[in-house]
Each structure stands twice: as structure tokens, then as C-alpha cells.
Write an enzyme that holds these catalytic residues in place. Structure first.
Site, mmCIF file in Angstrom:
data_model
loop_
_atom_site.group_PDB
_atom_site.id
_atom_site.type_symbol
_atom_site.label_atom_id
_atom_site.label_comp_id
_atom_site.label_asym_id
_atom_site.label_seq_id
_atom_site.Cartn_x
_atom_site.Cartn_y
_atom_site.Cartn_z
ATOM 1 N N ASP A 175 -1.487 5.581 -5.432
ATOM 2 C CA ASP A 175 -1.841 4.709 -4.309
ATOM 3 C C ASP A 175 -2.169 3.298 -4.792
ATOM 4 O OD1 ASP A 175 -2.786 3.514 -2.027
ATOM 5 O OD2 ASP A 175 -4.578 4.755 -1.847
ATOM 6 N N ASP A 218 0.831 -1.199 0.000
ATOM 7 C CA ASP A 218 0.000 0.000 0.000
ATOM 8 C C ASP A 218 0.869 1.253 0.000
ATOM 9 O OD1 ASP A 218 -2.063 1.784 0.196
ATOM 10 O OD2 ASP A 218 -2.386 1.485 2.343
#
Length: 534
Positions: A292, A89
Site C-alpha cells: 500500500d 494510493d
């Protein structure tokens, strides 16, 4: 925080380690192929590959997973190491693993079984757009098996409670936040894992992701029969400490990281079928634009989303015959599009436009373009009950003015370099589509990165300007202005007070009888009131 819209993720399995010269010097480069599969050990993977682990080429492109989703890496935590899978992440900064049973996972980190675990007696809680977790902050040794068996002592959040965080069938039990300390919880004093890794080793402060997604799925326009489940495998790789030149083509275009918290960048324009939306560039970045990997979709500010979907709808109306089987709620992401006309090609990508994201270049006054294929933002779903192929719209509005999020559906088309040493993010044309390009079987033009071009505006003006909060300079200026005002007002105050005192004194000399008369008239009233009291 990261927007965890990942229904299923992929496991990052180790296959090979090799040394190479990188753009950052003579550091080691470690390549970690990615796979979605049942949870199996390295020995079984090596056995499936005929134990050929000496060549990275022998391990590339032969591991697959579910298209359009995210990726996770296998790590060892504690002493002795406990094997866990953690989601990759780039939109958060905490390294966190399950430390208690949960119905959606099959294993978790048992702190009492690790002789090296240290409790820091600090609670931590992290909310995401979807889901949240809370737990206890600790420290322990972490091992990424492929990185030369390197051990790193890192901060680890032990998750004891969670809501809508762990997902059934996801095969991951934690999250590896790869962003900067500014967004770590509970505060920026919690050193993120990648910072610990580079500080404690000779590994360069750079990593790269190749997430191929649907682009590696076979594109067979003759396969109109929807009774068979579509191909559900993808491949991908992660580089730590450098870049792998076999995973991309052409030049890398870099955009500056605007601030070390998220991987925040600046978008200067957005186009549908190469036609600009014509919006003020500040709207694209309200209140930020980030890269992201922990978010599945391309998320856009509400106004930008509305303009984008309207332009795509207009394109589809013009190019897709009779617009079959596109429910109105498809554009909101709530309903799947399931084409029923088997005379159409197996995949509807032909009738959807490309998207172009223009990003600020590290070359002053210039930008470059990421051209996104419809094969990326139309996420392939399969309805097992109805035995038919469906598609989900992979573009959604951002929640709570969270800005633009360049999520996995975009990243899967490119080789993305997070060059933390030089404060920049790089994009290059991925090698994911080599096979279909060679066979001339790509459904749509594959995604690509344009060369840089000049702008009529300063791209810095497109960035969102946040309130800086407390500013010593502003406070000093305010005090100076207040003092000046007081100096100007002081004579007026003195004159006003003096005038009021003179008027009061005159009243006492000339109207004393009247005053006494008023007092005398008020006395009986007061006495009456007192007499009524019991």
C-alpha cells in the site's frame, strides 16, 4: 481502505514519454518522475531543465521531495481540463478529488465549469485509518499529461465533506486509488480509474513505482553539526504500461496476488538482523498482508509488532553505545528520537538492524526476501525550533486487526511492479542507491531482494482464511442433515404423542371425582377475587 498516514506528499510531474519493448509486448511505456515542490506548471519544469525533454535520462534523478513520505500525480480533470494533484494510493480503489473549498487546499475541482461532467446521483463515503471523505459520484474525462495526452472517461467522486483527510502543505487535492473494484465505494460496480485506462486504450494492465525516499538523501557521516536542516529531497518515478529496466538491478522476484481487492500477498516469515521472530506464519497475515503506497509506515499485527520492537531494542542495546536519547515512547511512534551527542555520526542508522520480510514466490513452495535498511524505517525529521535532527520510528501496530501493511517506508527501497495482467506483484533492487554505492558512502547496506529459496511449509497455509459467508453447498448439506434428523425423530415423536394421549385418557376414567373436587375448590377462590373487584 488505504491507511492515509501521509503528512506530506510529492507531486508527480511529467518530463518525458518514450516507447520501449516491455515484458508485456509492444505496448507503450510511460515514465513519470515524481517531485515534491510548490505547485508549478509543466512549462516551468521544462524551463528549469533547459527544455531537454527528449531524453528520459536528462530528467531522472534531478527532482526531489521530502523523504519517508508518499507521492502524488498531476492530472487534468474535465473539459477544459482543470489541473489537480492526486495521491497515488495502491490501497484503495476510488478516484476522488476535492469539489468544495477547504482550508488545507488552494484549489479544487469546479464541476460547473466542466462541460463533460456527468452527475451519477449517487452518494459515496470512504473512511481510512486516518481521515475520511464523502461526496457525489460522477463521470468526467481525465488526462494524465505525460501519457501521450490520452483522455479517459472515468468515475470521479467529488469530495464535498471531509475529516482529517486533506493536510496543510500537502499540495494534493485528491486521491487516485489503484487497487481493484472489490473495494471500490459504494460498491464494486464503480470501475476504478486504472481499469478504465487500460480498457479504453492500448496501455497494458501494469504499472510500477520507484519511490527512493531517504535512500537518495546524502549520507555524510562527517556532517555532525545539527544546526543545519537535513537534506529534504527525494526522487522517484512511476511507469504506466510496462517497466523501465534502468530503474532496477538484478532479477525481479514476484509474489502472487492472493485476491483481487487490495494487492494482498502472503508473508511467510519476518526477521530482525537475519534472525527469525519464530512466530506462526499465520500471525504475519492476520487478517491480510497488503502492499500500500498510501500508507507511510510498515504496519504490523499487534503481536508481531511487539515481537519486532523487542528484537530491535535488544539489538540496539547491544550495538548502540549507552543507548543515548531514545525515549521509551519512541517505539510507539509518539515521540521523536533526537540524538544530542555530536560525537556520534550524523545519522544513527549504524546501530539499528535490518529487517527481512519473506514473501511467497510465484514458484511453488518457495519464497524470497525483502531486506529493509534501517535508513528506511527510521524516518528523518527535523526540529526547526530546536535546530536539531530527529528520527521517527516508521513501524507501527495495525489498527483494528488490519493485518500487515507494506507501506512507503518499505516500498521506497525497491522497484515495485504491480503486474495486474499476470496477477502478481514484483520487487527488485532499486537503482536509488547507485550514487552512494559508487561513492561507498551508504550509511548501511542498501536494501536488496534475495533469490528465491525453498520452504518447509506450504506458503498457502500462512494465508488468513476468511469466512466465505453464504455457501449454497453448505446450505444444501444443512437441509439434507435436517431432513435425516427429522426422519429419525418422527417415530419417536409419534410414540411420545400416542403415550401422552393414552395417559390422559386413563386419568379421565380413573380420577374424575378428584378432578371435579379440585375444580369445586377453586370456584370460591375465583368468586372471592371477583367480589373484591369494585
Amino acid at each position: 481502505m488505504a491507511m492515509l498516514g501521509l503528512e506530506i506528499a510529492f507531486v508527480l510531474l511529467v518530463t518525458c514519454v518514450f516507447e520501449t519493448a516491455t515484458s508485456t509486448g509492444t505496448h507503450h511505456l510511460y515514465t513519470l518522475p515524481l517531485k515534491r515542490a510548490r505547485e508549478i506548471g509543466l512549462e516551468e519544469i521544462f524551463a528549469e531543465s533547459e527544455k531537454d525533454v527528449s531524453s528520459i535520462n536528462g530528467q531522472r534523478n534531478n527532482i526531489r521531495g521530502r523523504p519517508g513520505l508518499g507521492y502524488y500525480v498531476e492530472v487534468g480533470v474535465g473539459t477544459p481540463p482543470q489541473t489537480l494533484n492526486v495521491l497515488i494510493d495502491t490501497g484503495s480503489s476510488n478516484f476522488a478529488v476535492a469539489a468544495a473549498p477547504h482550508e488545507a487546499i488552494t484549489t479544487f475541482f469546479q464541476r460547473e465549469d466542466s462541460s463533460s461532467y456527468e452527475d451519477q446521483h449517487t452518494e459515496v463515503k470512504v473512511p481510512y485509518t486516518q481521515g475520511e471523505w464523502s461526496g457525489d459520484l460522477g463521470r468526467d474525462v481525465v488526462q494524465i499529461p505525460s501519457v501521450n495526452e490520452t483522455l479517459v472517461t472515468a468515475n470521479i467522486a467529488a469530495i464535498t465533506q471531509s475529516e482529517e483527510f486533506f493536510l496543510n502543505g500537502s499540495h494534493w487535492q485528491g486521491i487516485l486509488g489503484l487497487a481493484f473494484a472489490d473495494i471500490a465505494r459504494p460498491d464494486s460496480s464503480v470501475e476504478p480509474f486504472f481499469h478504465s485506462l487500460t480498457r479504453q486504450t492500448d496501455i497494458a494492465d501494469i504499472f510500477a513505482l520507484q519511490m527512493c525516499g531517504t535512500l537518495m538523501a546524502k549520507n555524510d557521516s562527517k556532517a555532525a553539526n545539527a544546526t543545519e536542516a537535513p537534506i529534504t529531497d527525494v526522487i522517484g518515478s512511476m511507469n504506466i504500461g510496462g517497466i523501465d529496466r534502468t530503474l532496477y538491478h538484478g532479477d525481479i522476484q514476484y509474489t502472487p496476488i492472493r485476491r483481487d481487492w487490495f494487492y494482498e500477498v502472503i508473508m511467510t516469515d519476518m526477521k530482525v538482523d537475519n534472525t527469525s521472530l519464530g512466530m506462526d506464519c499465520k500471525e504475519y497475515n492476520f487478517d491480510k498482508t497488503i502492499v500500500d503506497s498510501g500508507t507511510t509506515n510498515l504496519r504490523l499485527p499487534t503481536r508481531v509488532f511487539n515481537h519486532t520492537t523487542a528484537a530491535i531494542e535488544q539489538y540496539v542495546e547491544k550495538h548502540m553505545p549507552s543507548r543515548p536519547d531514545i525515549p521509551a515512547d519512541f517505539w510507539s511512534g509518539d515521540v521523536l528520537m533526537c540524538p544530542m551527542d555530536l560525537t556520534l555520526p550524523y545519522e544513527p542508522f549504524h546501530w539499528f538492524p535490518t529487517l527481512t520480510l519473506d514473501l511467497q514466490s510465484t514458484t511453488k513452495g518457495q519464497a524470497f526476501s525483502l531486506v529493509v535498511s534501517p535508513q528506511q524505517y527510521l524516518r528523518h525529521e527535523y526540529d526547526n525550533k530546536e535546530k536539531k535532527n530527529c528520527y521517527k520510528f516508521g513501524i507501527t501496530p495495525s489498527a483494528d486487526s488490519a493485518g500487515t501493511v507494506i507501506g512507503a517506508v518499505v516500498m521506497e527501497g525497491f522497484y515495485v511492479i504491480f503486474d495486474r495482467e499476470n496477477n502478481r506483484v514484483g520487487f527488485a533492487k532499486s537503482s536509488c542507491t547507485d550514487s552512494c554505492e559508487a561513492e561507498e558512502s551508504c550509511v548501511h547496506r542498501p536494501p536488496y531482494v534475495s533469490g528465491s529459496f525453498g520452504l518447509d511449509i506450504d506458503p498457502e497455509d500462512c494465508g488468513y482464511v476468511r469466512s466465505s459467508g453464504y455457501s449454497p453447498a453448505l446450505m444444501i448439506t444443512a437441509y439434507i442433515l435436517a431432513a435425516i434428523c427429522l426422519l429419525f425423530l418422527l417415530p419417536i415423536i409419534v410414540l411420545t404423542v400416542n403415550y401422552q394421549m393414552n395417559q390422559r385418557c386413563k386419568g379421565r376414567r380413573g380420577r374424575g371425582v378428584v378432578s371435579h373436587s379440585r375444580l369445586n375448590q377453586e370456584v370460591p377462590i375465583n368468586n372471592e377475587t371477583e367480589a373484591d373487584d369494585p
